[in-house]
Scaffold this motif. Structure first.
Motif, PDB file in Angstrom:
ATOM      1  N   ALA A  62      10.780  81.498  85.336  1.00 50.07           N
ATOM      2  CA  ALA A  62      10.343  80.099  85.436  1.00 50.07           C
ATOM      3  C   ALA A  62       9.728  79.575  84.143  1.00 50.07           C
ATOM      4  CB  ALA A  62       9.340  79.956  86.576  1.00 50.07           C
ATOM      5  N   ASN A  63       9.119  80.460  83.343  1.00 51.06           N
ATOM      6  CA  ASN A  63       8.374  80.002  82.156  1.00 51.06           C
ATOM      7  C   ASN A  63       8.877  80.569  80.836  1.00 51.06           C
ATOM      8  OD1 ASN A  63       6.609  78.615  83.891  1.00 51.06           O
ATOM      9  ND2 ASN A  63       5.427  80.482  84.204  1.00 51.06           N
ATOM     10  N   GLU A  64      10.083  81.157  80.832  1.00 55.21           N
ATOM     11  CA  GLU A  64      10.606  81.745  79.602  1.00 55.21           C
ATOM     12  C   GLU A  64      12.063  81.357  79.400  1.00 55.21           C
ATOM     13  OE1 GLU A  64       9.927  85.975  79.168  1.00 55.21           O
ATOM     14  OE2 GLU A  64       8.197  85.836  80.508  1.00 55.21           O
ATOM     15  N   PRO A  92      13.134  76.276  79.999  1.00 60.69           N
ATOM     16  CA  PRO A  92      12.243  75.483  80.855  1.00 60.69           C
ATOM     17  C   PRO A  92      11.165  74.743  80.062  1.00 60.69           C
ATOM     18  CG  PRO A  92      11.885  77.842  81.185  1.00 60.69           C
ATOM     19  CD  PRO A  92      13.047  77.700  80.251  1.00 60.69           C
ATOM     20  N   ASP A  93      10.805  73.572  80.563  1.00 59.56           N
ATOM     21  CA  ASP A  93       9.771  72.760  79.903  1.00 59.56           C
ATOM     22  C   ASP A  93       8.473  73.529  79.736  1.00 59.56           C
ATOM     23  OD1 ASP A  93      11.385  70.514  79.612  1.00 59.56           O
ATOM     24  OD2 ASP A  93      10.876  69.766  81.613  1.00 59.56           O
ATOM     25  N   THR A  94       8.209  74.476  80.624  1.00 57.45           N
ATOM     26  CA  THR A  94       6.936  75.201  80.612  1.00 57.45           C
ATOM     27  C   THR A  94       6.927  76.389  79.643  1.00 57.45           C
ATOM     28  OG1 THR A  94       7.754  76.447  82.508  1.00 57.45           O
ATOM     29  CG2 THR A  94       6.299  74.577  82.969  1.00 57.45           C
ATOM     30  N   SER A  95       8.060  76.665  78.972  1.00 56.67           N
ATOM     31  CA  SER A  95       8.086  77.794  78.029  1.00 56.67           C
ATOM     32  C   SER A  95       7.416  77.407  76.708  1.00 56.67           C
ATOM     33  CB  SER A  95       9.514  78.272  77.794  1.00 56.67           C
ATOM     34  OG  SER A  95      10.305  77.231  77.275  1.00 56.67           O
ATOM     35  N   ARG A  96       7.082  78.420  75.918  1.00 55.69           N
ATOM     36  CA  ARG A  96       6.406  78.193  74.639  1.00 55.69           C
ATOM     37  C   ARG A  96       7.317  77.435  73.664  1.00 55.69           C
ATOM     38  NH1 ARG A  96       6.614  83.530  74.092  1.00 55.69           N
ATOM     39  NH2 ARG A  96       6.784  83.343  71.845  1.00 55.69           N
ATOM     40  N   LYS A 100      11.306  78.072  72.569  1.00 53.48           N
ATOM     41  CA  LYS A 100      12.357  77.062  72.706  1.00 53.48           C
ATOM     42  C   LYS A 100      13.082  76.849  71.378  1.00 53.48           C
ATOM     43  CE  LYS A 100       9.653  74.215  75.513  1.00 53.48           C
ATOM     44  NZ  LYS A 100       9.316  72.979  76.168  1.00 53.48           N
ATOM     45  N   ASP A 125      15.187  72.737  83.895  1.00 48.71           N
ATOM     46  CA  ASP A 125      14.632  73.043  85.213  1.00 48.71           C
ATOM     47  C   ASP A 125      15.799  73.294  86.165  1.00 48.71           C
ATOM     48  OD1 ASP A 125      15.101  70.709  87.152  1.00 48.71           O
ATOM     49  OD2 ASP A 125      14.227  69.672  85.436  1.00 48.71           O
TER      50      ASP A 125
END
Length: 139
Positions: A62-64, A92-96, A100, A125
């Motif tokens: 979800a985050n990478e 994902p938008d939530t990755s570092r 990205k 997403d």
């Protein structure tokens, strides 16, 4: 060991497993990960032929960020069985931000190492790579 434009090495296993997916259909999907410490793209997960699209999407963190290929089987309107190999750039938008940037700068070169990709999807997403979108892009 091949190098991508960003100086990223591509482990030979990435190409070998992709060839097995493409030619022998040994896998339904492959998830690739950039090992940042050693600057190399490696195979993270191999999906068995009986695994579903839901299994594939659940394999993406979800985050990478990740790269992935998915062998999508479908039936055309003329009732013909077909298959297309999708390349998915998962960011994902939530990755570092650094992650990205690293995945974005290495993507084209890495994708060129995998000869036989037919469709590319970029997703930030899960809604951007729903089964309906994949079906629409395949036909």
């Amino acid at each position: 060991m091949a190098n991508s434009a960003s100086g990223m090495a591509v482990h030979d296993d990435c190409k070998l497993k992709f060839l097995e997916l493409k030619a022998k259909r040994n896998y339904r999907f492959i998830v690739f990960k950039i090992e940042e410490k050693i600057q190399r793209v490696v195979v993270e997960k191999l999906g068995q032929p009986e695994e579903s699209y839901e299994d594939f999407t659940a394999s993406l963190p979800a985050n990478e960020c990740r790269y992935a290929v998915y062998d999508f089987d479908f039936t055309t309107d003329e009732n013909c069985q077909k298959s297309k190999i999708f390349f998915v750039a998962w960011s994902p938008d939530t990755s570092r931000v650094r992650s990205k940037m690293l995945y974005a700068s290495s993507k084209d070169r890495f994708k060129r190492e995998l000869d036989g990709i037919q469709v590319e999807l970029q997703a930030t997403d899960p809604s951007e790579m729903s089964l309906d979108i994949v079906k629409a892009r395949a036909i």
